[in-house]
Design a protein around this motif. Sequence first.
Motif, mmCIF file in Angstrom:
data_model
loop_
_atom_site.group_PDB
_atom_site.id
_atom_site.type_symbol
_atom_site.label_atom_id
_atom_site.label_comp_id
_atom_site.label_asym_id
_atom_site.label_seq_id
_atom_site.Cartn_x
_atom_site.Cartn_y
_atom_site.Cartn_z
ATOM 1 N N LEU A 22 0.858 -1.179 0.000
ATOM 2 C CA LEU A 22 0.000 0.000 0.000
ATOM 3 C C LEU A 22 0.893 1.228 0.000
ATOM 4 O O LEU A 22 1.703 1.408 0.922
ATOM 5 C CB LEU A 22 -0.906 -0.012 1.229
ATOM 6 C CG LEU A 22 -1.882 1.140 1.379
ATOM 7 C CD1 LEU A 22 -2.889 1.171 0.236
ATOM 8 C CD2 LEU A 22 -2.611 1.032 2.715
ATOM 9 N N ILE A 23 0.775 2.035 -1.038
ATOM 10 C CA ILE A 23 1.568 3.252 -1.164
ATOM 11 C C ILE A 23 0.658 4.443 -0.915
ATOM 12 O O ILE A 23 -0.288 4.677 -1.672
ATOM 13 C CB ILE A 23 2.230 3.342 -2.555
ATOM 14 C CG1 ILE A 23 3.162 2.143 -2.772
ATOM 15 C CG2 ILE A 23 2.980 4.671 -2.711
ATOM 16 C CD1 ILE A 23 3.739 2.049 -4.181
ATOM 17 N N VAL A 24 0.954 5.186 0.152
ATOM 18 C CA VAL A 24 0.195 6.374 0.497
ATOM 19 C C VAL A 24 1.031 7.582 0.086
ATOM 20 O O VAL A 24 2.142 7.770 0.584
ATOM 21 C CB VAL A 24 -0.121 6.426 2.008
ATOM 22 C CG1 VAL A 24 -0.870 7.701 2.353
ATOM 23 C CG2 VAL A 24 -0.917 5.203 2.427
ATOM 24 N N GLY A 25 0.505 8.358 -0.838
ATOM 25 C CA GLY A 25 1.212 9.540 -1.310
ATOM 26 C C GLY A 25 0.812 9.851 -2.733
ATOM 27 O O GLY A 25 0.139 9.064 -3.401
ATOM 28 N N ASP A 26 1.216 11.003 -3.191
ATOM 29 C CA ASP A 26 0.929 11.440 -4.546
ATOM 30 C C ASP A 26 2.132 12.219 -5.047
ATOM 31 O O ASP A 26 2.985 12.619 -4.263
ATOM 32 C CB ASP A 26 -0.329 12.311 -4.566
ATOM 33 C CG ASP A 26 -1.030 12.306 -5.913
ATOM 34 O OD1 ASP A 26 -0.493 11.720 -6.870
ATOM 35 O OD2 ASP A 26 -2.119 12.901 -6.005
#
Length: 175
Positions: free
Chosen positions: A44-48
């Motif tokens: 799960l990658i949280v960020g933009d």
Amino acid sequence: IQYSVSNNEFLFLNVARLTPAKDHVNLLLAFKETCSICPDIKLLIVGDGELKKELEEKVKELKLINNVIFAGAHIHIEDYYSAADCFVLSSAWEGFGLVLAEAMAANLPVLTTDAGGCAEVVDDYEYVVPTHDPFLLADKMKKIVIMSPEEREQLGNTNKDKAKRFDINSIVKEW
């Protein structure tokens, strides 16, 4: 938080801007290698950021579409830390590595590259790998996945204690 992750799937978490400094390609390559022996895992990658489309394409190219989740940017990420089994940071360069201290305070095992102050935050070279080395990062990811839940919990407890060094009250006393 609902992202189609079942209780029997191991969840790696990454919280970072999607920029060259964070070297998500390194992370995706390491994750692909980890999936080869541990297929029931998710990332799960949280960020933009500016590399979002490129990274989504890389996920397709590596055939990881069912294993990698892009959650976008979020301000309150406590729920993400509590849902994860391990935090991993793959930066090519870094400053302090605040997300590592946050993940440690959340009782998580953490893996990181030796970028900037990351090794100092983690304070255990067993869980620090050189930058740009997806194979060594994958080896460490596999090691965490195959640990017993009790071993991961103990590692998380140790990390939580280490994270207290960065508590504002501790810093004020030191200074």
